[in-house]
Design an enzyme around this catalytic site. Structure first.
Site, mmCIF file in Angstrom:
data_model
loop_
_atom_site.group_PDB
_atom_site.id
_atom_site.type_symbol
_atom_site.label_atom_id
_atom_site.label_comp_id
_atom_site.label_asym_id
_atom_site.label_seq_id
_atom_site.Cartn_x
_atom_site.Cartn_y
_atom_site.Cartn_z
ATOM 1 N N ARG B 66 51.006 40.136 39.406
ATOM 2 C CA ARG B 66 51.836 40.593 38.808
ATOM 3 C C ARG B 66 53.401 39.947 38.950
ATOM 4 O O ARG B 66 54.406 40.347 38.139
ATOM 5 C CB ARG B 66 52.183 42.039 39.028
ATOM 6 C CG ARG B 66 50.930 42.973 39.009
ATOM 7 C CD ARG B 66 50.134 42.625 37.676
ATOM 8 N NE ARG B 66 48.865 43.671 37.497
ATOM 9 C CZ ARG B 66 48.104 43.588 36.626
ATOM 10 N NH1 ARG B 66 48.241 42.480 35.783
ATOM 11 N NH2 ARG B 66 47.353 44.286 36.443
ATOM 12 N N ASP B 154 42.484 34.442 31.301
ATOM 13 C CA ASP B 154 42.088 35.509 31.680
ATOM 14 C C ASP B 154 43.040 36.703 31.352
ATOM 15 O O ASP B 154 44.265 37.040 31.320
ATOM 16 C CB ASP B 154 41.760 35.843 33.024
ATOM 17 C CG ASP B 154 41.351 36.899 33.579
ATOM 18 O OD1 ASP B 154 40.079 37.261 33.271
ATOM 19 O OD2 ASP B 154 41.969 38.011 34.351
ATOM 20 N N ASP B 307 39.034 40.818 41.061
ATOM 21 C CA ASP B 307 39.852 41.342 39.695
ATOM 22 C C ASP B 307 40.838 42.052 40.124
ATOM 23 O O ASP B 307 41.124 43.026 39.471
ATOM 24 C CB ASP B 307 38.694 41.654 38.623
ATOM 25 C CG ASP B 307 39.665 41.720 37.223
ATOM 26 O OD1 ASP B 307 40.956 41.158 37.035
ATOM 27 O OD2 ASP B 307 39.112 42.039 36.313
#
Lengths: 319, 427
Positions: B66, B154, B307
């Site tokens: 992030r 992704d 993930d």
């Protein structure tokens, strides 16, 4: 805790006895709406919020009449668009309502699971008036009541849900309610409008409306949303009517009289032809009448109404 | 830094197939010796590790940190600390940040932030296309030069088969894999969970298994066409496993990963509209989960990757349709592998560690995944028998979005070393 628990979120979670109780409780409430003064004091002093995040005329008005005929104080909140686009989250809305000490919330919301989400976060009773594609329990109940009025029973009745089952909360509530009451259930529509694995719920699947007409005692014809065509689920409304529309010509081939239900609002000439909707086998308007009685029963029971009172609501005042 | 002697632990090194009680000496950031009765040099810190496992640090090929853009959810520093707490000494950060990691400077920023954080190593994965828009290839050469170890769009399905083809061809120049999030967006549009009986009951729009499998099949065909290395991210369906198995039988350059949640949970977990069970790809059916497990046993799926996808509490506390996809995973991955794969006897402990360290390193051509003498001392020490319940206070991640809060877990990380430096110690 009421005989139904804290909330009415769907028919999947109710027992046969609870559904029976609601239907039986609705019977005497039918009479209240036939009186010159359509009011009993059962919910006097209760405050109810009708929280509608989606446009609705019939359901909202039906709930409001049910509440008013039970003498509750009601507030209607119509939130256009999703809560997110308005900036306030559903959880904040819930907390604000809680802070205002309301007794019950009737919620209609475009997201499946929204009623449950609310119910898990506030102490007030929550009634699901339709959540996304999940359930619309009071619609399912009024359909059951209307079928029971007409046939005198639900056990062994053959009911087919026709059309856009995949996107229909009415269909899901009907499937659960009918199965629990011992009816046989089928769904009929093009595979593109039937949800994946629906036969695993215990329903028969038809892809041709003529098969459904041959099989059923009653057809519950679902509204076809016009956006289904745009989204590529069906080629055109014209073809839909020709292949899946319930027409009087098709009904003449039924081996017995077929009762016709529709949750409304109807697309006349698409899923149902006008002469069927307005014909002698249609119970579409009795459904609407029963809607008020069923909702009165649900409100009354959730507020803690005891089943023995329910046999005669006029006695409520005497207590 | 004083020398460190890890004494008497069960030393497992999947890279060499060794598994037995031994001592391991760390000196100057490197593994100095592995053996019996190692005499510690002067000033050595000695840790007695009877009953504990000593293994190569875990390596996660798929995390979302992030930063830049959503530092309130996770930063490279908090993510790298969470990784270390989960026993990971290296992770690969996906490029769907804001701005997207599609240029040299952005790659360099991640490398520098990771050095500053000084926890787990963080290797950037760069975007395949500029802005992850699926149209124009990013400058792979420059990205690799700046430190990128792979490319991926992704989070955004790469729809154009032509772009995927050229990406696979062009990536061959630099010897990097192209990692794909396999999803046909025209099939998955509007979906929020697996399409099946549960979605039918809950009235949620489903994502069919075919949405993943169509792209898996495409990517395999393009790998065959180009000779490029395709790495298939977070595989979730039985059909995908079948396709990969056939591709490997043909000897194609296809590798694949599976997440702990896909080998642990099924779509039934969504009951009650639990947004912590909302992820993409969605939790599938039992047959899919079992196929994923079997694929981890037989090697059809090469590696376990988390993930790791941090989200705010608030973001998950809303209607199911509107909640974001994904869960954090770094700090529960090893425990879930132990509980779901080793305890039932599907994998040996050494095989699990291979799929979480040695094989990930090989797949993305990274250092690590080995306890060879002379290698950097990237080491994890864990208690394989510890039983614990994950509480909110147990996480180093800035987010808490996990369905495993309150779950009974097996195995607990005690110590994590990167370059011989302690980056995590429990307690």
């Amino acid at each position: 805790m009421s005989a139904l628990g804290k909330d009415l979120l769907g028919l999947e979670g109710l027992s046969r006895e609870q559904i029976q109780l609601i239907l039986d409780t609705a019977e005497p409430f039918k009479e209240v709406s036939e009186r010159p003064i359509k009011k009993v004091p059962a919910l006097r002093g209760k405050t109810i919020v009708n929280l509608f995040f989606e446009a609705s005329t019939r359901t909202r008005i039906s709930f409001e009449f049910a509440e008013k005929r039970l003498s509750a104080d009601t507030v209607n909140v119509a939130v256009q668009g999703s809560s997110v686009s308005k900036g306030e989250t559903l959880v904040d809305t819930a907390r604000n309502l809680e802070a205002m000490r309301i007794d019950m919330v009737v919620i209609r919301h475009p997201a499946s699971g929204a009623a449950r989400f609310l119910a898990e976060r506030i102490r007030s009773n929550v009634i699901n008036a339709g959540d996304g594609k999940h359930e619309h329990p009071t619609q399912g109940l009024l359909d059951l009541l209307t079928l029971r009025d007409r046939f005198g029973r639900l056990e062994g009745l053959k009911v087919c849900l026709c059309g856009d089952v995949a996107h229909s909360r009415v269909a899901r509530s009907n499937i659960w309610g009918l199965l629990k009451m011992g009816a046989e259930v089928a769904v009929c529509g093009p595979p593109s409008l039937l949800p994946r694995g629906v036969e695993a719920l215990g329903v028969t699947v038809f892809h041709r409306i003529d098969e459904a007409i041959r099989w059923a005692d009653a057809l519950n014809i679902l509204r076809l949303q016009l956006e289904r065509m745009e989204a590529g689920f069906i080629p055109s409304l014209r073809e839909y009517n020709r292949v899946f529309g319930v027409t009087s010509e098709r009904l003449t081939r039924a081996p017995r009289e077929l009762i016709i239900l529709h949750p409304g609002p109807m697309n006349r000439g698409v899923e149902i032809d006008s002469d069927v909707a307005d014909g002698p086998s249609s119970v579409i308007l009795p459904q609407v009448t029963n809607g008020v009685a069923v909702r009165m029963a649900v409100l009354y029971l959730l507020a803690g109404g005891a089943p023995d009172w329910a046999a005669d609501p006029s006695r409520v005042e005497e207590r | 830094m004083n020398p460190l002697l890890l004494r008497g632990g069960r030393v497992i090194d999947p890279s060499r197939g060794t598994d037995g009680v031994a001592d391991l000496l760390v000196l100057d950031g490197r593994i100095e010796a592995v053996g019996h009765h190692i005499a510690p040099p002067p000033d050595t810190e000695v840790r007695e590790l009877g009953g504990k496992v000593v293994a190569p640090g875990l390596i996660d090929l798929h995390v979302h940190f992030r930063e830049p853009g959503q530092e309130d959810l996770e930063t490279i520093a908090t993510g790298a600390a969470a990784a270390a707490a989960g026993g990971f000494t290296a992770v690969c950060a996906m490029p769907n940040t804001d701005p997207v990691t599609d240029n040299q400077a952005a790659v360099g920023f991640i490398v520098r932030q990771a050095i500053r954080a000084a926890k787990a190593r963080v290797y950037p994965i760069a975007a395949i296309t500029l802005g992850q828009k699926g149209q124009q290839l990013a400058e792979f050469g420059e990205l690799v030069g700046a430190g990128a170890v792979a490319v991926s769009d992704d989070g955004h399905p790469l729809v154009s088969s032509h772009i995927m083809r050229t990406a696979l061809e062009y990536a061959r120049t630099f010897g990097i894999p192209v990692a794909d999030h396999c999803e046909d967006p025209t099939l998955s549009a509007g979906g929020s969970m697996h399409e099946g009986l549960v979605s039918t009951r809950l009235g949620l729009k489903g994502i069919p298994a075919a949405a993943e499998e169509i792209m898996v099949a495409r990517d395999i065909l393009l790998s065959e066409l180009t000779g490029g290395h395709i790495h298939l991210c977070h595989m979730s369906t039985r059909g995908s496993v079948d396709l990969i198995r056939r591709a490997k039988q043909k000897g194609l350059r296809v590798t694949a990963e599976a997440t702990p949640h896909h080998f642990t949970l099924t779509h039934e977990r969504v009951e009650g509209y639990d947004t912590h069970a909302k992820m993409n790809p969605p939790l599938r059916e039992e047959a899919d989960r079992d196929a994923i497990r079997q694929a981890l046993v037989d090697g059809t799926i090469d590696v376990i990757a988390t993930d790791h996808a941090p989200h705010h509490y608030d973001a998950k506390e809303r209607e199911f349709d509107e909640a974001p996809n994904g869960i954090i995973g770094l700090e529960t991955a090893l425990s879930l592998g132990l509980r779901e794969l080793v305890e039932p006897g599907l994998l040996t402990l050494s095989d699990l560690l291979a799929r979480m360290s040695t094989i990930p390193a090989r797949t993305f051509h990274l250092p690590g995944g080995s306890l060879a003498v002379g290698a950097p001392a990237d080491v994890v020490v864990f208690d394989p028998d510890a039983r614990w319940t994950a509480g909110p206070g147990d996480f180093r991640s800035r987010s808490r979005n996990t369905p495993f809060l309150g779950a009974s877990l097996v195995g607990r990380v005690e110590l994590t070393l990167v370059d011989g430096r302690e980056v995590y110690r429990r307690g």
